[in-house]
Write a protein that holds these residues in place. Structure first.
Motif, PDB file in Angstrom:
ATOM      1  N   GLU A 211       0.848  -1.182   0.000  1.00 20.25           N
ATOM      2  CA  GLU A 211       0.000   0.000   0.000  1.00 20.25           C
ATOM      3  C   GLU A 211       0.891   1.241   0.000  1.00 20.25           C
ATOM      4  O   GLU A 211       2.089   1.161   0.274  1.00 20.25           O
ATOM      5  CB  GLU A 211      -0.920   0.003   1.227  1.00 20.25           C
ATOM      6  CG  GLU A 211      -1.798  -1.226   1.376  1.00 20.25           C
ATOM      7  CD  GLU A 211      -2.829  -1.370   0.258  1.00 20.25           C
ATOM      8  OE1 GLU A 211      -3.084  -0.366  -0.457  1.00 20.25           O
ATOM      9  OE2 GLU A 211      -3.387  -2.475   0.102  1.00 20.25           O
ATOM     10  N   TYR A 212       0.290   2.381  -0.278  1.00 19.64           N
ATOM     11  CA  TYR A 212       1.060   3.622  -0.404  1.00 19.64           C
ATOM     12  C   TYR A 212       1.919   3.899   0.821  1.00 19.64           C
ATOM     13  O   TYR A 212       3.086   4.268   0.708  1.00 19.64           O
ATOM     14  CB  TYR A 212       0.108   4.797  -0.658  1.00 19.64           C
ATOM     15  CG  TYR A 212       0.800   6.138  -0.710  1.00 19.64           C
ATOM     16  CD1 TYR A 212       1.501   6.540  -1.852  1.00 19.64           C
ATOM     17  CD2 TYR A 212       0.766   7.000   0.391  1.00 19.64           C
ATOM     18  CE1 TYR A 212       2.141   7.779  -1.894  1.00 19.64           C
ATOM     19  CE2 TYR A 212       1.408   8.227   0.359  1.00 19.64           C
ATOM     20  CZ  TYR A 212       2.088   8.617  -0.793  1.00 19.64           C
ATOM     21  OH  TYR A 212       2.733   9.828  -0.823  1.00 19.64           O
ATOM     22  N   ASP A 217       7.146   2.068  -3.683  1.00 23.27           N
ATOM     23  CA  ASP A 217       7.604   2.843  -4.827  1.00 23.27           C
ATOM     24  C   ASP A 217       8.961   3.485  -4.546  1.00 23.27           C
ATOM     25  O   ASP A 217       9.845   3.521  -5.412  1.00 23.27           O
ATOM     26  CB  ASP A 217       6.569   3.911  -5.197  1.00 23.27           C
ATOM     27  CG  ASP A 217       6.202   4.817  -4.023  1.00 23.27           C
ATOM     28  OD1 ASP A 217       6.161   4.334  -2.866  1.00 23.27           O
ATOM     29  OD2 ASP A 217       5.960   6.009  -4.253  1.00 23.27           O
ATOM     30  N   ILE A 218       9.147   3.969  -3.315  1.00 20.29           N
ATOM     31  CA  ILE A 218      10.441   4.521  -2.912  1.00 20.29           C
ATOM     32  C   ILE A 218      11.511   3.436  -2.939  1.00 20.29           C
ATOM     33  O   ILE A 218      12.637   3.652  -3.386  1.00 20.29           O
ATOM     34  CB  ILE A 218      10.350   5.144  -1.503  1.00 20.29           C
ATOM     35  CG1 ILE A 218       9.266   6.212  -1.447  1.00 20.29           C
ATOM     36  CG2 ILE A 218      11.703   5.711  -1.081  1.00 20.29           C
ATOM     37  CD1 ILE A 218       9.488   7.388  -2.349  1.00 20.29           C
ATOM     38  N   LEU A 219      11.150   2.242  -2.467  1.00 23.44           N
ATOM     39  CA  LEU A 219      12.081   1.119  -2.457  1.00 23.44           C
ATOM     40  C   LEU A 219      12.549   0.775  -3.866  1.00 23.44           C
ATOM     41  O   LEU A 219      13.752   0.600  -4.117  1.00 23.44           O
ATOM     42  CB  LEU A 219      11.423  -0.104  -1.810  1.00 23.44           C
ATOM     43  CG  LEU A 219      12.178  -1.436  -1.895  1.00 23.44           C
ATOM     44  CD1 LEU A 219      13.565  -1.312  -1.289  1.00 23.44           C
ATOM     45  CD2 LEU A 219      11.380  -2.539  -1.210  1.00 23.44           C
ATOM     46  N   MET A 238       7.690  -9.223  -0.802  1.00 26.72           N
ATOM     47  CA  MET A 238       6.668 -10.135  -0.325  1.00 26.72           C
ATOM     48  C   MET A 238       5.451  -9.337   0.118  1.00 26.72           C
ATOM     49  O   MET A 238       5.574  -8.345   0.837  1.00 26.72           O
ATOM     50  CB  MET A 238       7.195 -10.972   0.839  1.00 26.72           C
ATOM     51  CG  MET A 238       8.486 -11.710   0.531  1.00 26.72           C
ATOM     52  SD  MET A 238       9.019 -12.808   1.883  1.00 26.72           S
ATOM     53  CE  MET A 238       7.794 -14.124   1.751  1.00 26.72           C
ATOM     54  N   GLY A 239       4.274  -9.764  -0.313  1.00 26.17           N
ATOM     55  CA  GLY A 239       3.053  -9.089   0.093  1.00 26.17           C
ATOM     56  C   GLY A 239       2.177  -8.751  -1.091  1.00 26.17           C
ATOM     57  O   GLY A 239       2.616  -8.733  -2.240  1.00 26.17           O
ATOM     58  N   ASP A 240       0.922  -8.480  -0.780  1.00 25.05           N
ATOM     59  CA  ASP A 240      -0.065  -8.121  -1.786  1.00 25.05           C
ATOM     60  C   ASP A 240      -0.721  -6.818  -1.363  1.00 25.05           C
ATOM     61  O   ASP A 240      -0.612  -6.406  -0.212  1.00 25.05           O
ATOM     62  CB  ASP A 240      -1.106  -9.239  -1.904  1.00 25.05           C
ATOM     63  CG  ASP A 240      -1.879  -9.190  -3.200  1.00 25.05           C
ATOM     64  OD1 ASP A 240      -1.627  -8.270  -4.003  1.00 25.05           O
ATOM     65  OD2 ASP A 240      -2.739 -10.066  -3.407  1.00 25.05           O
ATOM     66  N   GLY A 241      -1.400  -6.167  -2.279  1.00 25.06           N
ATOM     67  CA  GLY A 241      -2.074  -4.938  -1.924  1.00 25.06           C
ATOM     68  C   GLY A 241      -2.464  -4.145  -3.150  1.00 25.06           C
ATOM     69  O   GLY A 241      -2.154  -4.510  -4.288  1.00 25.06           O
ATOM     70  N   ASP A 287       5.004   5.694   7.157  1.00 22.32           N
ATOM     71  CA  ASP A 287       4.738   5.764   8.595  1.00 22.32           C
ATOM     72  C   ASP A 287       4.692   4.360   9.170  1.00 22.32           C
ATOM     73  O   ASP A 287       4.239   3.424   8.512  1.00 22.32           O
ATOM     74  CB  ASP A 287       3.450   6.528   8.912  1.00 22.32           C
ATOM     75  CG  ASP A 287       2.178   5.751   8.579  1.00 22.32           C
ATOM     76  OD1 ASP A 287       1.826   4.846   9.355  1.00 22.32           O
ATOM     77  OD2 ASP A 287       1.545   6.049   7.556  1.00 22.32           O
ATOM     78  N   GLU A 288       5.209   4.222  10.369  1.00 27.24           N
ATOM     79  CA  GLU A 288       5.158   2.982  11.147  1.00 27.24           C
ATOM     80  C   GLU A 288       5.103   3.377  12.612  1.00 27.24           C
ATOM     81  O   GLU A 288       5.954   4.129  13.087  1.00 27.24           O
ATOM     82  CB  GLU A 288       6.402   2.109  10.931  1.00 27.24           C
ATOM     83  CG  GLU A 288       6.568   1.515   9.549  1.00 27.24           C
ATOM     84  CD  GLU A 288       5.681   0.303   9.304  1.00 27.24           C
ATOM     85  OE1 GLU A 288       5.009  -0.139  10.255  1.00 27.24           O
ATOM     86  OE2 GLU A 288       5.668  -0.182   8.167  1.00 27.24           O
TER      87      GLU A 288
END
Length: 379
Positions: A211-212, A217-219, A238-241, A287-288
């Motif tokens: 997700e955004y 995209d930065i990665l 790894m992951g979906d979204g 954000d995290e």
């Protein structure tokens, strides 16, 4: 009836269909049980109707913990009506819980959004409630915002999962939080240096919902710049979204599609296996509040690169990885170049991680917050 039990309230309970729904909260319930606490788990699952599941109250036992799950799939309603529904779900569920277990000695609820449903019940029954906050406060309109601030202030204590979140909550409604990091179930994440391949390739891995806010995209932009340094390297995402296809298109536009592998949806075991094949974990979120995946990587002895977006600053230091500015692909590329040449003590990374984030330690820290308020849970 259960004696002196803690009622853990979450937004969901992990299942075969939804393995990450309420996962961290249920991990905490398990850890409290393991140190001798009597725990009942309540999931108020009011996710979208698109995430279909059976309506109403469902009761079962999971890992020796009684679970009450009230499902109310809803449509595109405003936050105000969502919380009216949540109140209804809690009132129905607590009635069933009381019949079986009696009244809880305290309620430990995950996020203020869920605490909105328990605060009035606790006031009427003189039951203390504690909030562990996992998410940043967001604007939900004047009615909900004021109710949330009142709920925070009426809590016996609020626990924030990082120092960054603690400061935001202080600024938001003037409360002083205890800081207790998330419990991380590290059973699947073991230090395994023998699994690394000695083929001259440096392997990065990232894992998150695409997700955004996760900054994939930065990665990809940063990885594209890094590849120009000539280091032979590959990236696994790894992951979906909702942003996965956009990320794939970006990689094609940058001409690096042959250097990236996408796994789609994954489970913990798959993530651990990929970590054992990798040299560095990287996730540069926007954000995290904490960052479970960084801890899981370090439990395997893998250093990490993260953005300075809040929670990761509590986790990452010079001994186990690098922090970079947010929204900065160039800074990420420079960090990737740097980390390739750093010889980390992988065994020490794994050992330190387990000392800091093992479930027993964090469960005792949570229990200490309860003791600090003059309660006697577990005695």
């Amino acid at each position: 009836m259960s004696k002196d039990y803690i009622l853990e309230v979450s937004w969901g309970c992990p299942s075969e269909k939804w393995p990450t729904n309420g996962l961290f909260q249920f991990d905490q319930a398990k850890a409290l049980k393991e140190i001798g606490e009597n725990v009942v788990f309540l999931a108020l699952d009011v996710r979208s109707i698109k995430k279909w599941r059976k309506w109403g109250l469902n009761t079962f036992e999971k890992n020796g913990i009684p679970v009450y799950e009230f499902n109310f799939p809803y449509g595109p309603l405003s936050p105000k009506y969502k919380f009216i529904i949540q109140d209804y779900c809690f009132n129905r569920a607590i009635s069933a819980i009381e019949k079986k277990h009696g009244k809880p000695q305290c309620i430990h609820v995950h996020t203020c959004q869920q605490a909105l449903a328990v605060s009035e019940y606790c006031r009427l029954n003189k039951i203390p409630y504690y909030i562990t906050e996992h998410v940043w406060p967001i604007d939900m309109g004047a009615y909900v915002n004021e109710r949330m601030k009142t709920t925070y202030k009426a809590a016996t204590k609020v626990i924030a999962v990082s120092n960054a979140l603690s400061q935001v909550l202080k600024d938001y409604c003037g409360i002083d939080c205890a800081v207790v990091h998330n419990i991380v179930d590290l059973n699947s994440f073991e230090y395994a240096p023998s699994n690394k391949r000695d083929d001259g390739v440096y392997r990065f891995v990232s894992a998150a919902q695409v997700e955004y806010r996760k900054g994939m995209d930065i990665l990809v932009k940063g990885f594209s710049e890094f590849l120009k340094s000539g280091v032979k390297s590959y990236l696994t995402i790894m992951g979906d979204g909702s942003q996965l296809e956009n990320v794939k298109k970006l990689a094609i536009e940058l001409g690096i599609q042959d250097y990236i592998t996408y796994t789609g949806k994954y489970e913990r075991k798959q993530f651990a296996e990929e970590l054992h094949r990798s040299d560095c974990f990287v996730l540069v979120s926007r954000d995290e509040t904490f960052g479970i995946v960084y801890v899981e990587a370090m439990a395997c002895g893998i250093p990490a690169i993260a953005s300075m977006c809040g929670g990761p600053s509590d986790i990452i230091d010079d001994s186990n990885g690098l922090l970079v500015p947010m929204e900065d692909p160039h800074a990420l590329a420079e960090a990737m170049k740097k980390i390739v040449n750093i010889e980390y003590d992988s065994e020490k990374i794994a050992r330190d991680c387990r000392q800091r984030y093992n479930s027993q330690k964090i469960a005792k820290e949570i229990k200490a917050v309860l003791y600090d308020q003059g309660n006697d849970f577990g005695e």
